[in-house]
Design a protein around this motif. Structure first.
Motif, mmCIF file in Angstrom:
data_model
loop_
_atom_site.group_PDB
_atom_site.id
_atom_site.type_symbol
_atom_site.label_atom_id
_atom_site.label_comp_id
_atom_site.label_asym_id
_atom_site.label_seq_id
_atom_site.Cartn_x
_atom_site.Cartn_y
_atom_site.Cartn_z
ATOM 1 N N LYS A 260 0.725 -1.195 0.226
ATOM 2 C CA LYS A 260 -0.005 -0.040 0.092
ATOM 3 C C LYS A 260 0.862 1.079 -0.074
ATOM 4 O O LYS A 260 1.638 1.473 1.015
ATOM 5 C CB LYS A 260 -0.810 0.041 1.201
ATOM 6 N N HIS A 261 0.941 1.823 -1.384
ATOM 7 C CA HIS A 261 2.121 2.986 -1.308
ATOM 8 C C HIS A 261 1.219 4.239 -1.058
ATOM 9 O O HIS A 261 0.381 4.785 -1.650
ATOM 10 C CB HIS A 261 2.307 2.935 -2.813
ATOM 11 N N GLU A 262 1.893 5.088 -0.090
ATOM 12 C CA GLU A 262 1.397 6.545 0.443
ATOM 13 C C GLU A 262 2.354 7.252 0.738
ATOM 14 O O GLU A 262 2.134 8.334 1.437
ATOM 15 C CB GLU A 262 0.337 6.109 1.510
ATOM 16 N N ASP A 263 3.661 6.866 0.119
ATOM 17 C CA ASP A 263 4.785 8.094 0.293
ATOM 18 C C ASP A 263 4.347 9.135 -0.735
ATOM 19 O O ASP A 263 3.486 9.059 -1.632
ATOM 20 C CB ASP A 263 5.869 7.596 -0.540
ATOM 21 N N TRP A 264 4.681 10.373 -0.466
ATOM 22 C CA TRP A 264 4.650 11.623 -0.947
ATOM 23 C C TRP A 264 5.564 12.609 -0.810
ATOM 24 O O TRP A 264 6.143 13.016 0.293
ATOM 25 C CB TRP A 264 3.256 12.100 -0.233
#
Length: 304
Positions: A168-172
């Motif tokens: 679950k990719h939530e890097d920003w």
């Protein structure tokens, strides 16, 4: 149905509905599940950060998970967030929800982790705790966890743990991270896993174009997320971005730190999906001015 690395589409992050007096609301839970499935969700994720999981007692978490799984009745996979301060709680909840029919679990790293080796070791210990037969999702959300996972670290976790089937990719900013991970699997350097993205869908069209398989987030109009994912997969880039742009002002408003869940629950209540927009304390309350902003944003979306 167990979660696999081929998972795709939109896994809607479900909030936990509460009554006005703060009790978990079973009627709204059933209504919410049906609404998300009607919107085209290919899966549901519960007891995540936006599900107020830390505010629930252990018995409440289990009862809520069992109700959602029973309501879904095998129509789509259900992922359960099992992140916990210790492995005993994580192991117990994982065992019980998998026994109830969950498809897999999601694990976020604790904020104390700092080095790459610490992060990799933590996930190895987590797999030992939940069992190597339980499919799990890495939750990469450094804006909240303060744990930075480089593509190299993520690839190590994937390679060392066959039960890891999804990121679950939530890097920003994180678009280049998706590109790096997809190139690694395309070049045969790593096993390919599903990548679903979060952050309220704020970068969804571009994330899909970088190789994501879909979204795992909780925007209050999940049918938009479904539409964008399907349009990108169909090669209709302009139509996907046009649909996304129509919703972008509200998406942006929802992603405000600390206020986002309150906004999302208010919109879900306005849409008749849940009965109350109550958050458990501690939590923010919307000012009359903020409510007026949201009402105006909703009117713009629905008018067009």
């Amino acid at each position: 149905m167990l979660l696999t690395s081929s998972a795709a589409g939109v896994y809607v992050i479900c909030p936990t509905p509460f009554t006005i007096d703060g009790r978990v609301d079973p009627a709204s839970t059933d209504q919410m599940v049906e609404a998300f499935l009607k919107a085209g969700a290919t899966g549901l994720t519960i007891l995540g950060i936006m599900g107020e999981a830390p505010k629930l007692a252990a018995d409440e978490s289990l009862a809520f998970a069992k109700q959602v799984i029973a309501t879904v009745a095998g129509r789509v996979p259900v992922i359960v967030g099992v992140s916990a301060a210790g492995f005993a709680g994580m192991s117990a909840l994982s065992r019980k929800v998998m026994g109830a029919g969950a498809a897999g679990v999601m694990i976020a790293p604790p904020s104390a982790l700092r080095t790459d080796d610490q992060i990799v070791s933590y996930y190895a210990d987590a797999v030992e705790a939940i069992g190597p037969d339980v499919p799990f999702v890495i939750q990469d959300y450094p804006l909240v966890t303060n744990v930075v996972m480089t593509p190299k670290v993520i690839l190590r976790i994937i390679e060392e743990n066959p039960s890891c089937v999804m990121l679950k990719h939530e890097d920003w900013p994180g678009l280049d991270k998706i590109t790096t991970l997809r190139r690694a699997s395309a070049d045969g350097q790593a096993r390919r896993v599903s990548i679903l993205t979060g952050n309220g869908g704020l970068f969804l069209p571009f994330e899909m174009e970088r190789g994501a398989d879909g979204a795992m987030t909780g925007y209050a109009y999940p049918e938009m997320l479904v539409g964008v994912v399907n349009l990108i997969k169909a090669g209709k880039r302009k139509e996907a971005h046009d649909l996304f742009d129509r919703h972008l002002p509200l998406v942006r408003y929802e992603t405000q730190p600390n206020l986002g869940l309150a906004v999302r629950k208010y919109v879900l209540k306005r849409r008749g999906i849940i009965a109350s927009d109550t958050l458990r304390k501690p939590g923010p309350k919307l000012s009359p001015e903020t409510v007026a902003d949201i009402d105006w944003l909703m009117e713009r979306i629905e008018r067009s």
